[in-house]
Scaffold this motif. Sequence first.
Motif, PDB file in Angstrom:
ATOM      1  N   PRO A 129      19.339  39.853  45.901  1.00  0.00           N
ATOM      2  CA  PRO A 129      20.017  40.696  44.904  1.00  0.00           C
ATOM      3  C   PRO A 129      19.947  42.165  45.274  1.00  0.00           C
ATOM      4  O   PRO A 129      18.936  42.650  45.803  1.00  0.00           O
ATOM      5  N   GLY A 130      21.035  42.863  45.006  1.00  0.00           N
ATOM      6  CA  GLY A 130      21.074  44.304  45.253  1.00  0.00           C
ATOM      7  C   GLY A 130      21.654  44.697  46.588  1.00  0.00           C
ATOM      8  O   GLY A 130      21.921  45.876  46.829  1.00  0.00           O
ATOM      9  N   VAL A 131      21.864  43.727  47.479  1.00  0.00           N
ATOM     10  CA  VAL A 131      22.485  44.016  48.774  1.00  0.00           C
ATOM     11  C   VAL A 131      24.000  43.977  48.599  1.00  0.00           C
ATOM     12  O   VAL A 131      24.544  43.005  48.076  1.00  0.00           O
ATOM     13  N   ASP A 132      24.668  45.029  49.037  1.00  0.00           N
ATOM     14  CA  ASP A 132      26.114  45.145  48.803  1.00  0.00           C
ATOM     15  C   ASP A 132      26.960  44.712  49.992  1.00  0.00           C
ATOM     16  O   ASP A 132      28.178  44.593  49.870  1.00  0.00           O
ATOM     17  N   GLY A 133      26.344  44.506  51.136  1.00  0.00           N
ATOM     18  CA  GLY A 133      27.090  44.092  52.314  1.00  0.00           C
ATOM     19  C   GLY A 133      26.169  44.008  53.514  1.00  0.00           C
ATOM     20  O   GLY A 133      24.952  44.189  53.405  1.00  0.00           O
ATOM     21  N   TYR A 134      26.778  43.728  54.672  1.00  0.00           N
ATOM     22  CA  TYR A 134      25.996  43.528  55.892  1.00  0.00           C
ATOM     23  C   TYR A 134      26.611  44.285  57.061  1.00  0.00           C
ATOM     24  O   TYR A 134      27.834  44.329  57.227  1.00  0.00           O
ATOM     25  N   MET A 135      25.741  44.871  57.873  1.00  0.00           N
ATOM     26  CA  MET A 135      26.096  45.352  59.195  1.00  0.00           C
ATOM     27  C   MET A 135      25.528  44.354  60.196  1.00  0.00           C
ATOM     28  O   MET A 135      24.401  43.871  60.029  1.00  0.00           O
ATOM     29  N   VAL A 136      26.294  44.062  61.219  1.00  0.00           N
ATOM     30  CA  VAL A 136      25.852  43.112  62.237  1.00  0.00           C
ATOM     31  C   VAL A 136      25.835  43.814  63.588  1.00  0.00           C
ATOM     32  O   VAL A 136      26.804  44.486  63.970  1.00  0.00           O
ATOM     33  N   TRP A 137      24.711  43.677  64.295  1.00  0.00           N
ATOM     34  CA  TRP A 137      24.611  44.164  65.660  1.00  0.00           C
ATOM     35  C   TRP A 137      24.048  43.030  66.504  1.00  0.00           C
ATOM     36  O   TRP A 137      22.900  42.643  66.346  1.00  0.00           O
ATOM     37  N   ILE A 138      24.891  42.493  67.382  1.00  0.00           N
ATOM     38  CA  ILE A 138      24.458  41.465  68.321  1.00  0.00           C
ATOM     39  C   ILE A 138      24.190  42.168  69.642  1.00  0.00           C
ATOM     40  O   ILE A 138      25.121  42.637  70.301  1.00  0.00           O
ATOM     41  N   ALA A 139      22.935  42.274  70.042  1.00  0.00           N
ATOM     42  CA  ALA A 139      22.561  43.074  71.202  1.00  0.00           C
ATOM     43  C   ALA A 139      23.261  42.595  72.474  1.00  0.00           C
ATOM     44  O   ALA A 139      23.230  41.415  72.812  1.00  0.00           O
ATOM     45  N   ASP A 140      23.905  43.550  73.144  1.00  0.00           N
ATOM     46  CA  ASP A 140      24.563  43.305  74.437  1.00  0.00           C
ATOM     47  C   ASP A 140      25.582  42.173  74.367  1.00  0.00           C
ATOM     48  O   ASP A 140      25.790  41.451  75.341  1.00  0.00           O
ATOM     49  N   PHE A 141      26.244  42.039  73.220  1.00  0.00           N
ATOM     50  CA  PHE A 141      27.269  41.003  73.053  1.00  0.00           C
ATOM     51  C   PHE A 141      28.611  41.591  73.461  1.00  0.00           C
ATOM     52  O   PHE A 141      29.203  42.392  72.735  1.00  0.00           O
TER      53      PHE A 141
END
Length: 414
Positions: free
Chosen positions: A219-231
């Motif tokens: 709860p309280g998370v409004d969205g996501y950032m995604v970082w796939i290393a060296d993808f």
Amino acid sequence: MLKMPRPNFYVRLNLTREKNYVSGNDDKYDGIFISANVLESFPKAFANFLYRSAKPYVIDPITYIFGPSTLDLTDKRWWATLTQAYGLTESLGPGVSNLSSDNLLSPDGRPTQSLSRFVASVIAYQKSRIETIAQSLAEIDSFVSGQNARTNPRPQILLAPYFMMPTAGNPWATVNLESLRIAVEAKGNYPLYAVIFIDKSLLGFPTELERIAERFSIPGVDGYMVWIADFREIEAPVSLLKGFRDLVGRLSSNGKPVINMYGGLFSYLLGTNGITGVSHSLCYGESKDHLAEGGGFFVRYYHPRMRTKIPAGRIQDFLALRPHYLCSCNVCSRLTDSHRAWDSISVEEAAIHYLNKRAEELAMIDQNGSSTLIRDFQVVTEEMHSVDPTRAEDQFYSHLARWATALSPQAADT
């Protein structure tokens, strides 16, 4: 036919000259990303630019640099500034450049006072840093721009502190989760995004991806950032491309937006899977290896049909193979009209050409979803095969077939 929503295009700025590339091109991108170290390297130039910008911006706090790393960044001029701003002066004593999970979590897995102080400081930094610097220049700026000039003091999104997560059950995943819980309490009236920072190898393990998505759905998370290393989307096999697509789908399954912090055209084609934004620089930065420092680079040119960057010295070679692939954007038209050699293209020209082509691609997605681009991938692959029978140039276009395959489950619906 299901229309794919066009993800937003966030330009990641790293050099002061790049402000000039985006100025006057507001219709070609949607927002700006800037890393905290870049901001602190050129604080006056970037803070004033963002404060007066009509576009929303996001500050990447790059907190991962204080976690496990093989890089020694303590000699960077911004290191001391961020260490102090993030409340890490006590935790990082003389000769200590990296935090340990033991310093941030108690033996029972609860956050320590050091972690609470760190998270609160990182959130406060993002909220106030641009406005603080810009207001310190207010007297000069009001003289130049006028007292009623537009201001943009708030970042669009806050990012919770984050570190690389080797697995869903690793102590650093717990640090990220506890940081996220604290950040939820500190966010105020800002949207707060969790950062899912993992190695590309995890894309091959669906169960692990499911555990990560479930664990960070709080709860309280409004969205996501995604970082796939060296993808690197250009080089990734179909299995990892599908793994990335599925991760985005899992994270967005509860209706939360997902932004890829380092991505390219393949990411933009995942709108129906839940991608709502993609960040990258102009003609570089579509992937990032957190264990490698950035360096110099030669001029590269974004090929308008192969959808990849090629050395400037190879532009004429590919035009000789397929003359009808000639680009007609304003940059390329000026080059051809003036009879300049293609290998004379400048960094700025290549960047603006890239911006032009990315805007065209996004317009195609807006109008037709992924279908037009996927058909073009297939056409270009066939046309290049006919003029490249030995596959000597395969490295520059083989990704198109892989992308089409990885997108095939939803291609029929777009």
